[in-house]
Structure formats: C-alpha cells, structure tokens
Design a protein around this motif. Structure first.
Motif, PDB file in Angstrom:
ATOM      1  N   ARG A  42       0.828  -1.204   0.000  1.00 13.44           N
ATOM      2  CA  ARG A  42       0.000   0.000   0.000  1.00 13.44           C
ATOM      3  C   ARG A  42       0.865   1.257   0.000  1.00 13.44           C
ATOM      4  N   SER A  82      -3.481   9.929   1.715  1.00 11.15           N
ATOM      5  CA  SER A  82      -4.197   9.221   0.635  1.00 11.15           C
ATOM      6  C   SER A  82      -5.411   9.993   0.142  1.00 11.15           C
ATOM      7  N   ASP A 118     -11.049   9.892  -0.418  1.00  9.36           N
ATOM      8  CA  ASP A 118      -9.936   9.072   0.054  1.00  9.36           C
ATOM      9  C   ASP A 118      -9.647   7.955  -0.944  1.00  9.36           C
ATOM     10  N   LYS A 120      -8.563   4.316  -1.657  1.00 11.37           N
ATOM     11  CA  LYS A 120      -8.500   3.005  -1.015  1.00 11.37           C
ATOM     12  C   LYS A 120      -7.986   2.003  -2.037  1.00 11.37           C
ATOM     13  N   TYR A 122      -6.720  -1.394  -3.774  1.00  8.82           N
ATOM     14  CA  TYR A 122      -7.069  -2.805  -3.619  1.00  8.82           C
ATOM     15  C   TYR A 122      -6.303  -3.638  -4.637  1.00  8.82           C
ATOM     16  N   PHE A 134      -7.993   1.273  -7.404  1.00  9.73           N
ATOM     17  CA  PHE A 134      -8.410   1.838  -6.123  1.00  9.73           C
ATOM     18  C   PHE A 134      -9.863   2.290  -6.175  1.00  9.73           C
ATOM     19  N   TRP A 135     -10.432   2.518  -4.978  1.00  4.55           N
ATOM     20  CA  TRP A 135     -11.729   3.170  -4.818  1.00  4.55           C
ATOM     21  C   TRP A 135     -11.489   4.626  -4.447  1.00  4.55           C
ATOM     22  N   THR A 139     -15.236  10.305   2.764  1.00  5.12           N
ATOM     23  CA  THR A 139     -15.263   9.960   4.183  1.00  5.12           C
ATOM     24  C   THR A 139     -16.308  10.819   4.892  1.00  5.12           C
TER      25      THR A 139
END
Length: 215
Positions: A42, A82, A118, A120, A122, A134-135, A139
């Motif tokens: 990551r 991020s 943000d 995220k 994967y 990523f997503w 938030t």
C-alpha cells in the motif's frame, strides 16, 4: 452527440467491468483466501500514484444528455493522507439540478471548488507492472462538501454536495462505482454525487463524472 454519449458510457462500463473483475479474481476459490495488499505494498503504491495531474473532466450534460468535458483540470493525490483532490468549476454541479433558480445561480458562478475523496487501494489480478486500482471514497467529514455563493442582491446561499460510492443515474440502467486505475503516469477515476442541497432544499442529481489525467 449520441456517439459521444455512447463513448462516455463505454468508458464507464469498460473500466467498471475491468476493475470489478480484478476484485473478484483476487479471491482464491480453492482455499477461500482473499488476497489483500500488505502495508508495504500500500505504501509503495500510494507513493507511486501520488502527485499532480492535468487532464479532462467528463460529465453528461442535462440538455442533450450527451458527454461534455472540461479541459486543463488539475488534480492531486497526497501520499501522506491518501487524499484525492480535483479542482472543477462550481457551475458543473448545475447539471441535473431541477430547481430553475438554484440551477441558474450555480451555473452563473465563477467559483472553483475542490472535490475530495480518500484513495483506497485494492489488489487486482493484472500482472502488468505498475498497474494499480483503487476506490475513491468520500469519508464522513468529506462526504458533504459545502460552498457559499451570493445572488445578485448579495444574499448568501449554501450549496452542499453529497458524494457517493455507487450511483444509478436516471439516464442509465447500470449501477456505477467510484473506481479508479493508474498506469504509466495516467489516472482514470470516477467521482459520483447523489444529492445537492441548496440552502435547506435537497435534490437528487445522481451524477456520474470521470477524470482522466496524466502526471
């Protein structure tokens, strides 16, 4: 115009299918183990995709329902937290707004706003070196973006934008997700918005947008 609309849908569908397939194929059905990124992976990936981007911001307008775009749009990803930030004109949010007065007021604004989400990361099953997925996830503190604009009489109005991770817009039967991908200094990412608030009134816009940029 119709061909442009099909291109936009195609970009959404192709990327969404590709990324969801990557997610699904990251599971090992033989031992029921789901592969995840290690902290080291990551950290490496977010550092690789972090930086400044310039590109185009695509959306469906609400007159011809065709694809429209804005050029020379700036975006950035900050590795420390991020965070993805995309700067666009506020007037883009007028598309899909059903209230004529609010729509005109937003459309006449020259304000530049920053969309934040943000990142995220994967894992995916693509063996291409340097290809990351990523997503783009709003938030709690960033999901409701708030802006203030003034009308001709100087009265202030509050605009609040609700981000989303999944949307089914009125012009489509598909559900879209806020997915992104990075490869060779190029990034594609979808930004989704479910609702826009004008003062105390709430309007469902279910807006799908796409940023395509290069470092």
């Amino acid at each position: 115009m119709k061909s442009l609309k099909r291109v936009f849908y195609g970009m959404i569908l192709c990327s969404a299918v590709l990324m969801m397939a990557s997610c699904l194929s990251s599971s090992n059905d033989d031992n029921n183990t789901t592969f995840t990124l290690t902290p080291e992976q990551r950290s490496m990936q977010i550092k690789a995709i972090a930086g400044d981007y310039m590109g185009e911001f695509y959306f469906i307008n609400d007159t011809t329902m065709a694809m429209d775009s804005l050029v020379n749009i700036h975006a950035s990803i900050t590795a420390a937290d991020s965070t993805l930030a995309i700067q666009i004109p506020l007037k883009v949010l007028s598309h899909g707004m059903p209230a004529p007065y609010a729509k005109q007021l937003i459309r006449s604004s020259d304000a530049i706003i920053t969309l934040k989400s943000d990142i995220k990361l994967y894992p995916n099953s693509n063996n291409t070196q340097g290809y990351y997925t990523f997503w783009s996830v709003p938030t709690t503190d960033k999901a409701m973006l708030t802006f203030t604009i003034k009308d001709q009489e100087g009265k202030e109005h509050q605009i609040r934008l609700q981000g989303a991770t999944e949307i089914r817009p009125a012009y489509s039967s598909y559900i879209y997700s806020s997915l992104g991908e990075y490869y060779e200094r190029n990034m594609d990412v979808y930004q989704l918005f479910s609702d826009i608030y004008f003062d105390e009134s709430r309007y469902a816009i279910n807006m799908v947008t796409l940023f395509k940029g290069k470092k």
